[in-house]
Design an enzyme around this catalytic site. Structure first.
Site, mmCIF file in Angstrom:
data_model
loop_
_atom_site.group_PDB
_atom_site.id
_atom_site.type_symbol
_atom_site.label_atom_id
_atom_site.label_comp_id
_atom_site.label_asym_id
_atom_site.label_seq_id
_atom_site.Cartn_x
_atom_site.Cartn_y
_atom_site.Cartn_z
ATOM 1 N N CYS A 215 0.834 -24.682 91.487
ATOM 2 C CA CYS A 215 2.061 -25.166 90.841
ATOM 3 C C CYS A 215 3.187 -24.141 90.953
ATOM 4 C CB CYS A 215 1.782 -25.488 89.374
ATOM 5 S SG CYS A 215 1.053 -27.128 89.151
ATOM 6 N N ASP B 46 -9.862 0.002 106.815
ATOM 7 C CA ASP B 46 -8.776 -0.480 105.950
ATOM 8 C C ASP B 46 -9.144 -1.793 105.285
ATOM 9 O OD1 ASP B 46 -8.701 -2.187 108.091
ATOM 10 O OD2 ASP B 46 -6.680 -1.668 108.745
#
Length: 960
Positions: free
Chosen positions: A568, A512
């Site tokens: 940000c 996976d």
């Protein structure tokens, strides 16, 4: 924790991955369904196994027949010693071990109507036509969900009848679509403008939507779902909003899933328009009389079916006596998924027939000798069911195969089970090597069926590879399987090097991890070995086969890097719950975790300030921990937001580049006695106490008393504080802070020095079963949802948050079993040595819808080249005729990063280089001698006329 506490009857520790697929409501409905599975041959036991793992109320297995030798080719719970015993009785003993929550009962009498009435779902497998018609009619008349699963050789079919009033509560696996609202007009109809997101969600035209957190036009909040008309990607039309209050800001629009009634029309089991055209096949010849008779019957039906393919009918008759584990795995998995739909009302049921075959697994006509009746005759062997289809010689060839299985998790267990059933590596010289470094966890038991509850009872859980290998040897004692515990990668290339890979016939991945799969793919390209790759996510699965010189090779994934978000965005301008969860995780690590290795510049300075502050107010009591948590709440969800709004008033925020996607400004929270607020206070208080090694009761009543008397100073905006609005600006600010800190500012102690004074670091690992009682995730979920409230983002429940934070992949046993069966069908073709690209299949399935797509693999984009200078006792650089045979002119030859040959070199240097042995040249250029045990060298080539963006395959030089 509310969602978790309201579903205590669902064992999250066992079903965690499956809950992410089905949800709590569907899981609860499943626990009310009793299921009957009749027929305990291969497809029946496969269906029952998957149903039991999923967790229904009870399962009754029925069979009146005794085990035969031919059953052993696909019935993995029967052994040679069980031949002559009742199949249901023997199977029940093994099936009952799979899930302690699901009682399993064996029944060996005739199926009476009174007995059938006790079940909500009935599954019939490999039964007579008379029995199918009798039981399906009874189930339809009595509103019992009926499923027929039947396999014969290389073909299988499903039939479903859930009645005329079956309710589907949730038809798809997709999560609800939601978006942040930017504006709503007053009008008839009203128009909703949604914000532009990084990953734009698409609303369904005519779908039902709800509204929440809308400011101004509050009449929409918590109203009944209403239809929406999609005008464009960012504009949606709703009902009459003329009389509503004017829209102010914020809000979320969410498309909801509405229950649907799924009606079935009563249909005869014979009414199936089978595929009419198939490629010419190389047919086995036994049972000629039966084939003629079946052809006559089919011709009688041709008047109301599509034109008859006589060769197909003969092929079906010839192999119908066979019983193949891969076909049973595919059909049994799909049948089990339909049972779960019937029991839960989750996902769209099959309507009504599904037919599947894999005739391309038979030998190719151009490259084989026709199979005779003697080839396919029974031999009193456990593989008789498979020999009836492919013959005894092919069975011997399967036994001699040498395969490498990478991963022993969910897909790995199913692959190994199928390999054991088909007899892969069960003969002289055969070998299966399986490697997996993980140990068994309790959550694995829900879908990795080779493991049992006793495997997780000890203090040191056993390794998956060892337990899986032992289980396969128990199913088929002749299987030669060796367990390793290594992580395949550059660090283990000494173990998995030339000798290992060159001795293989093929590789099957059960991973996976995208990076690991790419690495294995590169090794298969390097050693020219076929690769069988598969993967699942919830009810979605895929199977791909890569054959050297025939198909394209396993390529690099488009984006292997983990999803990251601009700083940000996380700090000041979140637009999705993923942003707030990452922000909350960063808060956890900054406040309570040991290391700041992933933090740089001003952010590191900020976190050191936080830790230093917490040391200065070292708590001595539970009340002081609560007071600290309350001040933290005030700072994160009120003061920081007010400072942002002070720097950027709402109108400025709406038009700033970084905030344009959101479309609304944040709002500070007000301290209220709400569960979400208290959940954060309690979690933060307990974690603060843990980091300071303070033993406290964690009493909520006492905490509320502290909060009642605690007084906090009013917010005062910080004048001149600069808040970066882009990551570039943030970096420049961080660099400035770093310089200032070295120019006379008070130096902060290092984080390790601070921790040495008495703080205990906390670590989070939600993907590895992080303890739900330690409040780590409680803090992150509460912080994330409060942050989401600040920004008008839809919140996430505890389980959804854990999945996102832990990057947990949803999983269910049905999909795993289906893809493993499809892998083995491709394996048959590899063992035959099929040379026709059209014989191979890439498969993609979505069991929720249901959808099943099989396509031909892509051929290589460039002709793969293998050097003609191999093998030679003394290969030299001048031996590169193989390139000219393919119309290629060698321009440059590289070994790793070293240039061994370049066409633009001087003639004297070229002559000198061409005369050298390759091994000597590699030694001379790289300074490292070629090891004596090296079996071949791999070179990269650059040829004249190659496109700039193309990468020619490597040249392999085999050494003697």
């Amino acid at each position: 924790m509310n969602a978790l506490e309201s579903h205590l009857e669902i064992d999250e520790g066992l079903y965690s991955r499956q809950i992410y697929v089905l949800g709590y409501d569907a899981m609860q409905r499943m626990t009310g369904s009793s299921v009957l599975v009749s027929g305990m041959k291969g497809v029946g036991v496969e269906t029952a196994k998957n149903i039991i793992l999923a967790g229904v109320k009870s399962v009754t297995v029925h069979d009146q027949g005794d085990a035969q030798w031919s059953d052993l080719s696909s019935q993995f719970f029967l052994s040679e010693g069980d031949v002559g015993q009742n199949r249901a009785v023997v199977s029940q003993r093994h099936l009952a071990e799979l899930n302690s929550y699901v009682p399993v009962v064996a029944y060996t009498e005739e199926l009476s109507e009174k007995f059938l009435s006790a079940f909500q779902v009935v599954v019939l497998t490999n039964s007579s036509l008379e029995e199918q018609l009798r039981i399906s009619d009874f189930c339809h008349a009595n509103n019992i969900c009926f499923i027929l699963a039947d396999t014969k050789g290389l073909a299988g079919q499903l039939f479903c009848d859930f009645g005329e009033h079956f309710v589907v509560y949730d038809p798809s696996e997709a999560e609800p679509v939601s978006a942040t609202i930017q504006h709503i007009t007053q009008g008839c109809p009203g128009v909703v403008t949604i914000a532009c997101e990084e990953k734009q969600e698409h609303f369904e035209n005519g779908g039902m939507v709800t509204f929440s957190r809308v400011e101004g036009m509050t009449e929409l909040n918590n109203s009944e779902p209403q239809p929406v008309c999609v005008l464009g990607p960012y504009h949606l039309e709703i009902g009459d909003t003329t009389t509503f209050s004017p829209y102010h800001r914020g809000g979320t629009i969410t498309q909801v899933k509405m229950p649907q009634t799924h009606s079935y029309v009563s249909t005869s089991l014979l009414s199936r328009d089978y595929y009419s055209t198939f490629p010419q096949l190389m047919l086995p010849l036994p049972l000629q009389v039966d084939a003629d008779r079946l052809l006559e019957l089919a011709q009688d039906l041709a008047g109301w079916q599509a034109p008859l393919d006589e060769e197909l009918v003969r092929a079906f008759a010839a192999v119908s006596a066979g019983d193949l584990s891969p076909i049973n795995a595919v059909i049994g998995a799909m049948a089990a998924q339909e049972v779960l739909k019937a029991a839960s009302g989750k996902f769209t049921p099959l309507d009504q027939w599904f037919y599947f075959d894999a005739w391309e697994c038979l030998p190719e006509q151009e490259h084989s000798v026709p199979l005779s009746e003697q080839d396919c005759a029974p031999r009193g062997s456990r593989y008789d069911g498979q020999i009836a289809v492919f013959g005894a010689d092919f069975q011997e060839r399967l036994g001699q195969q040498k395969y490498f299985v990478v991963g022993a998790g969910a897909i790995g267990c199913e692959l190994l089970k199928n390999f054991g059933m088909i007899g892969l590596a069960a003969g002289k010289g055969g070998r299966i090597t399986v490697t997996d470094m993980d140990t068994i966890e309790r959550s694995n038991l829900n879908r990795q069926f080779l493991f049992r509850p006793q495997d997780v009872l000890g203090l040191r859980p056993p390794l998956k590879s060892e337990v899986a290998a032992a289980a396969v040897r128990h199913m088929n004692p002749y299987t030669n399987v060796t367990a390793h515990q290594d992580c395949l990668g550059p660090d283990t290339e000494q173990l998995y090097g030339d000798n290992f890979f060159l001795g293989l016939d093929g590789v099957a991945t059960a991973l996976d991890n995208p990076q690991a799969r790419v690495y294995v793919g590169e090794r298969c390209v390097q050693y020219l070995k076929p690769l069988l790759d598969s993967g699942t996510e919830g009810t979605k699965g895929h199977v791909q086969v890569f054959v050297p010189f025939l198909t394209e090779s396993y390529g690099h994934a488009m984006d292997l890097a983990e999803k990251t978000y601009p700083l940000c965005t996380l700090r000041h301008f979140p637009t999705a719950i993923q942003h707030t969860l990452q922000w909350a995780r960063d808060q956890f690590e900054g406040l309570f975790k040991k290391s700041a290795e992933n933090v740089s510049g001003g952010e590191a300075l900020e976190k050191l300030e936080l830790v230093h502050s917490s040391l200065q107010e070292k708590p001595l009591s539970w009340g002081e921990c609560v007071a600290w948590a309350r001040r933290l709440w005030e700072q994160l969800f009120r003061n920081d937001i007010q400072q942002l709004l002070y720097n950027f008033p709402p109108d400025h925020v709406r038009h700033s580049p970084s905030y344009r996607k959101s479309g609304s400004s944040p709002s500070p929270l007000f301290p209220l006695p709400l569960d979400t607020h208290m959940a954060f206070i309690l979690a933060a208080s307990r974690l603060f106490a843990q980091t300071h090694r303070l033993q406290v009761s964690g009493d909520e009543v006492a905490a509320r008393q502290v909060l009642l008397v605690l007084c906090l100073p009013p917010f005062q905006p910080c004048q001149g504080l600069h808040i970066p609005t882009t990551d570039q600006e943030l970096k420049e600010t961080s660099d400035t802070v770093g310089k200032e800190s070295t120019m006379g500012h008070r130096p902060l102690p290092s984080l390790s020095a601070l921790l040495g004074t008495g703080l205990t670091p906390l670590s989070l690992c939600p993907s590895k079963g992080d303890d739900n009682s330690n409040f780590h995730l409680n803090f992150i979920v509460a912080a994330s949802n409060l942050r989401a409230e600040n920004y008008g983002i839809p919140t996430a429940d505890w389980l959804q948050s854990k999945r996102i934070v832990g990057r947990i992949v949803p999983a269910i046993a049905t999909t795993t079993a289906a893809v493993a069966g499809l892998v083995c069908l491709e394996l048959y073709k590899l063992v035959w040595g099929h040379k026709d690209l059209g014989s191979y299949r890439q498969s993609f399935l979505r069991l929720a819808e249901p959808m099943f797509i099989c396509i031909q693999p892509c051929s290589p984009s460039k002709q793969q080249v293998r050097a003609c200078m191999a093998p030679k006792p003394r290969p030299s650089l001048g031996d590169h005729q193989g390139l000219s045979e393919h119309g290629l002119a060698l321009r440059m030859l590289l070994y790793r990063e070293a240039v061994l040959y370049a066409a633009f070199w001087s003639s004297e240097k070229l002559k000198e280089q061409l005369a050298n042995r390759l091994t000597e040249l590699v030694h001379c250029i790289t300074g490292k001698a070629v090891p004596k045990d090296c079996r071949f060298l791999e070179f990269q080539i650059v040829c004249e006329g190659e496109e700039e963006d193309s990468t020619p395959p490597p040249v392999h030089v085999q050494l003697h």
